[in-house]
Write a protein that holds these residues in place. Structure first.
Motif, mmCIF file in Angstrom:
data_model
loop_
_atom_site.group_PDB
_atom_site.id
_atom_site.type_symbol
_atom_site.label_atom_id
_atom_site.label_comp_id
_atom_site.label_asym_id
_atom_site.label_seq_id
_atom_site.Cartn_x
_atom_site.Cartn_y
_atom_site.Cartn_z
ATOM 1 N N GLY A 135 -30.680 -30.092 9.482
ATOM 2 C CA GLY A 135 -30.215 -29.695 8.164
ATOM 3 C C GLY A 135 -28.864 -30.255 7.789
ATOM 4 N N GLY A 136 -28.524 -31.414 8.326
ATOM 5 C CA GLY A 136 -27.233 -32.026 8.028
ATOM 6 C C GLY A 136 -26.087 -31.459 8.842
ATOM 7 N N LYS A 137 -26.383 -30.554 9.770
ATOM 8 C CA LYS A 137 -25.344 -29.943 10.614
ATOM 9 C C LYS A 137 -25.624 -30.255 12.085
ATOM 10 C CE LYS A 137 -24.581 -26.226 7.279
ATOM 11 N NZ LYS A 137 -24.583 -24.767 7.036
ATOM 12 N N PHE A 138 -24.693 -29.876 12.942
ATOM 13 C CA PHE A 138 -24.782 -30.209 14.364
ATOM 14 C C PHE A 138 -24.740 -28.937 15.211
ATOM 15 C CE2 PHE A 138 -23.025 -33.905 12.236
ATOM 16 C CZ PHE A 138 -23.800 -34.923 12.739
ATOM 17 N N PRO A 139 -25.855 -28.206 15.262
ATOM 18 C CA PRO A 139 -25.887 -26.989 16.070
ATOM 19 C C PRO A 139 -26.156 -27.295 17.541
ATOM 20 C CG PRO A 139 -27.993 -27.294 15.010
ATOM 21 C CD PRO A 139 -27.117 -28.426 14.530
ATOM 22 N N ARG A 140 -25.713 -26.381 18.384
ATOM 23 C CA ARG A 140 -26.194 -26.397 19.765
ATOM 24 C C ARG A 140 -27.595 -25.792 19.764
ATOM 25 N NH1 ARG A 140 -20.623 -25.590 20.335
ATOM 26 N NH2 ARG A 140 -19.667 -26.834 21.992
ATOM 27 N N SER A 141 -28.301 -25.952 20.851
ATOM 28 C CA SER A 141 -29.632 -25.350 20.921
ATOM 29 C C SER A 141 -29.518 -23.838 20.790
ATOM 30 C CB SER A 141 -30.314 -25.706 22.243
ATOM 31 O OG SER A 141 -31.523 -24.988 22.377
ATOM 32 N N GLU A 142 -30.447 -23.253 20.035
ATOM 33 C CA GLU A 142 -30.459 -21.805 19.859
ATOM 34 C C GLU A 142 -30.547 -21.082 21.194
ATOM 35 O OE1 GLU A 142 -32.970 -18.308 20.224
ATOM 36 O OE2 GLU A 142 -33.655 -20.374 20.513
ATOM 37 N N SER A 143 -31.214 -21.717 22.166
ATOM 38 C CA SER A 143 -31.398 -21.096 23.479
ATOM 39 C C SER A 143 -30.157 -21.173 24.353
ATOM 40 C CB SER A 143 -32.557 -21.778 24.212
ATOM 41 O OG SER A 143 -32.203 -23.119 24.529
ATOM 42 N N GLY A 144 -29.219 -22.044 23.974
ATOM 43 C CA GLY A 144 -28.034 -22.240 24.794
ATOM 44 C C GLY A 144 -28.268 -23.145 25.991
ATOM 45 N N ARG A 145 -29.496 -23.665 26.130
ATOM 46 C CA ARG A 145 -29.826 -24.488 27.289
ATOM 47 C C ARG A 145 -29.358 -25.935 27.106
ATOM 48 N NH1 ARG A 145 -36.113 -24.038 27.850
ATOM 49 N NH2 ARG A 145 -35.860 -24.576 25.632
ATOM 50 N N VAL A 146 -29.025 -26.566 28.209
ATOM 51 C CA VAL A 146 -28.755 -28.009 28.232
ATOM 52 C C VAL A 146 -29.451 -28.593 29.449
ATOM 53 C CG1 VAL A 146 -26.515 -27.816 27.068
ATOM 54 C CG2 VAL A 146 -26.618 -27.740 29.569
ATOM 55 N N TYR A 147 -29.585 -29.916 29.472
ATOM 56 C CA TYR A 147 -30.104 -30.566 30.670
ATOM 57 C C TYR A 147 -29.334 -31.858 30.909
ATOM 58 C CZ TYR A 147 -32.874 -33.739 27.663
ATOM 59 O OH TYR A 147 -33.276 -34.668 26.748
ATOM 60 N N GLU A 148 -29.309 -32.277 32.154
ATOM 61 C CA GLU A 148 -28.536 -33.458 32.517
ATOM 62 C C GLU A 148 -29.266 -34.736 32.114
ATOM 63 O OE1 GLU A 148 -27.399 -33.537 36.601
ATOM 64 O OE2 GLU A 148 -26.028 -31.820 36.426
ATOM 65 N N VAL A 149 -28.512 -35.654 31.545
ATOM 66 C CA VAL A 149 -29.024 -36.981 31.218
ATOM 67 C C VAL A 149 -28.318 -37.977 32.135
ATOM 68 C CG1 VAL A 149 -29.246 -38.761 29.446
ATOM 69 C CG2 VAL A 149 -29.415 -36.339 28.813
ATOM 70 N N THR A 150 -29.108 -38.809 32.801
ATOM 71 C CA THR A 150 -28.548 -39.793 33.724
ATOM 72 C C THR A 150 -28.941 -41.196 33.311
ATOM 73 O OG1 THR A 150 -30.476 -39.633 35.195
ATOM 74 C CG2 THR A 150 -28.622 -38.149 35.639
ATOM 75 N N ASN A 206 -24.560 -33.892 29.176
ATOM 76 C CA ASN A 206 -25.501 -32.780 29.056
ATOM 77 C C ASN A 206 -26.035 -32.778 27.636
ATOM 78 O OD1 ASN A 206 -25.140 -31.885 31.685
ATOM 79 N ND2 ASN A 206 -23.487 -30.473 31.126
ATOM 80 N N ALA A 207 -27.332 -32.866 27.500
ATOM 81 C CA ALA A 207 -27.958 -32.866 26.176
ATOM 82 C C ALA A 207 -28.537 -31.486 25.894
ATOM 83 C CB ALA A 207 -29.067 -33.912 26.105
ATOM 84 N N PRO A 208 -28.518 -31.053 24.636
ATOM 85 C CA PRO A 208 -29.120 -29.756 24.312
ATOM 86 C C PRO A 208 -30.628 -29.769 24.535
ATOM 87 C CG PRO A 208 -28.449 -30.937 22.318
ATOM 88 C CD PRO A 208 -27.930 -31.724 23.471
ATOM 89 N N GLN A 209 -31.134 -28.691 25.095
ATOM 90 C CA GLN A 209 -32.567 -28.573 25.328
ATOM 91 C C GLN A 209 -33.144 -27.652 24.248
ATOM 92 O OE1 GLN A 209 -33.673 -27.986 29.380
ATOM 93 N NE2 GLN A 209 -35.719 -27.204 28.882
ATOM 94 N N SER A 210 -33.804 -28.265 23.295
ATOM 95 C CA SER A 210 -34.274 -27.538 22.108
ATOM 96 C C SER A 210 -35.339 -26.499 22.454
ATOM 97 C CB SER A 210 -34.842 -28.513 21.087
ATOM 98 O OG SER A 210 -33.870 -29.459 20.706
ATOM 99 N N SER A 211 -35.340 -25.443 21.684
ATOM 100 C CA SER A 211 -36.324 -24.369 21.848
ATOM 101 C C SER A 211 -37.320 -24.409 20.688
ATOM 102 C CB SER A 211 -35.611 -23.012 21.856
ATOM 103 O OG SER A 211 -35.039 -22.766 20.572
ATOM 104 N N ARG A 212 -38.302 -23.530 20.733
ATOM 105 C CA ARG A 212 -39.264 -23.405 19.634
ATOM 106 C C ARG A 212 -38.549 -22.978 18.346
ATOM 107 N NH1 ARG A 212 -44.930 -22.283 20.955
ATOM 108 N NH2 ARG A 212 -45.315 -22.971 23.083
ATOM 109 N N LYS A 213 -37.529 -22.136 18.486
ATOM 110 C CA LYS A 213 -36.760 -21.700 17.314
ATOM 111 C C LYS A 213 -36.055 -22.896 16.684
ATOM 112 C CE LYS A 213 -34.591 -18.638 14.611
ATOM 113 N NZ LYS A 213 -33.494 -19.401 14.044
ATOM 114 N N ASP A 214 -35.502 -23.787 17.478
ATOM 115 C CA ASP A 214 -34.865 -24.996 16.949
ATOM 116 C C ASP A 214 -35.886 -25.833 16.174
ATOM 117 O OD1 ASP A 214 -32.279 -24.536 18.080
ATOM 118 O OD2 ASP A 214 -33.027 -25.236 20.012
#
Length: 315
Positions: free
Chosen positions: A17-32, A41-49
């Motif tokens: 929506g033109g904004k930069f939210p973190r994942s609603e779940s608060g989860r992240v995962y490592e990117v290598t 650490n990238a945000p791990q999107s949820s169904r709500k996202d």
């Protein structure tokens, strides 16, 4: 000699929506990177996202589809301008994401920028290719014109983190659709950085929404979502693609499932032709118009012409 200064690590966020939210779940995962070195650490999107992204895309659809094709072309060209200005950043991120040398990564980024320009040029021309004035009997004009499908979920290529990404996103929005994009699971950083470019490129918020995380987890609710009108399965493996096609049938979504030639599949299995032939697709090749027409509907209108005089001639 070090001055003892601590590095400022970048926090990657979703683009919704033109904004930069973190994942609603608060989860992240490592990117290598390709050698296993931690990048971010990238945000791990949820169904709500995913649901939030669809709401944003639907809200933006009316304004974006209603804009003139020429205006959409100007906006896409502006995206290319902004990408050119951040070229070095994307060269670094693509090199790390895909295990390429700096020179090869630079070639990939240049090709991606050129592809934005290419699709920008198509916005006001595709209607002339797929539209028509149809010959009919009687004093009528029968006009067929293309219209965008609506909200489209795009599963970005898994291996081609930037050129492939641009090649699947740009044609969707060039034709007036809005997009919910699921970035490459293992290499999401170029896609998340693209969100920062889109936010400063005159593109209305919500036209493109970018999610990162586990592809299957995010794609499942989007494939069955009743307010999603189409889905591009490029980034899905065969098993996931079949599952998503079945879910998409519930509300008759338009499904685009690119064909992978046996030739490319065999080369990819042997590690040949990398980085161009990845995901079974040669992303450096002429893209043609098939992705531009994948999410277009045809609207046909009849218009009476009337008759002039007793001769029966018409206009």
């Amino acid at each position: 000699m070090s001055d003892g200064r601590l590095s400022v690590f970048k926090t990657y966020k979703l683009y919704v929506g033109g904004k930069f939210p973190r994942s609603e779940s608060g989860r992240v995962y490592e990117v290598t990177d390709s050698k296993g070195k931690w990048l971010a650490n990238a945000p791990q999107s949820s169904r709500k996202d995913a649901r939030d992204a669809v709401v944003a895309a639907r809200k933006a659809f009316g304004g974006w589809s209603g804009a003139t094709a020429y205006n959409r072309g100007q906006v896409l060209y502006r995206v290319a301008e902004m990408l050119e200005g951040r070229r070095e950043q994307f060269v670094r991120e693509v090199a790390e994401a895909e295990g390429l040398s700096k020179s090869k990564a630079a070639a990939v980024v240049d090709a991606a920028v050129d592809r934005w320009v290419w699709y920008a040029g198509w916005t006001d021309k595709i209607g002339q290719i797929v539209g028509a004035v149809n010959p009919v009997a009687g004093p009528f004009l029968n006009l067929s014109t293309p219209e965008p499908t609506g909200v489209v979920t795009v599963l970005a290529p898994q291996a081609s983190s930037f050129l492939g990404l641009v090649s699947v996103v740009a044609p969707v929005i060039a034709t007036g659709n809005t997009a919910v994009v699921i970035a490459s699971a293992d290499a999401p950083l170029p896609a998340l950085s693209l969100g920062e470019v889109l936010a400063t490129s005159d593109l209305p918020g919500g036209v493109v929404n970018i999610l990162s995380g586990r592809t299957a987890e995010i794609a499942a609710p989007l494939a069955s979502h009743q307010d999603v009108n189409g889905i591009d399965l490029t980034g899905a493996d065969a098993a996931l693609a079949k599952e998503l096609e079945i879910a998409a049938a519930d509300n008759l979504k338009r499904v685009f499932r690119p064909l992978v030639s046996r030739d490319h599949a065999e080369k990819e299995a042997k590690g040949a032709d990398r980085p161009q032939a990845v995901d079974g697709v040669d992303w450096s090749a002429d893209p043609g118009t098939h992705r531009l027409t994948a999410f277009l509907e045809t609207k046909t209108v009849w218009h009476p012409t009337g008759a002039l005089g007793v001769s029966g001639s018409s206009y």
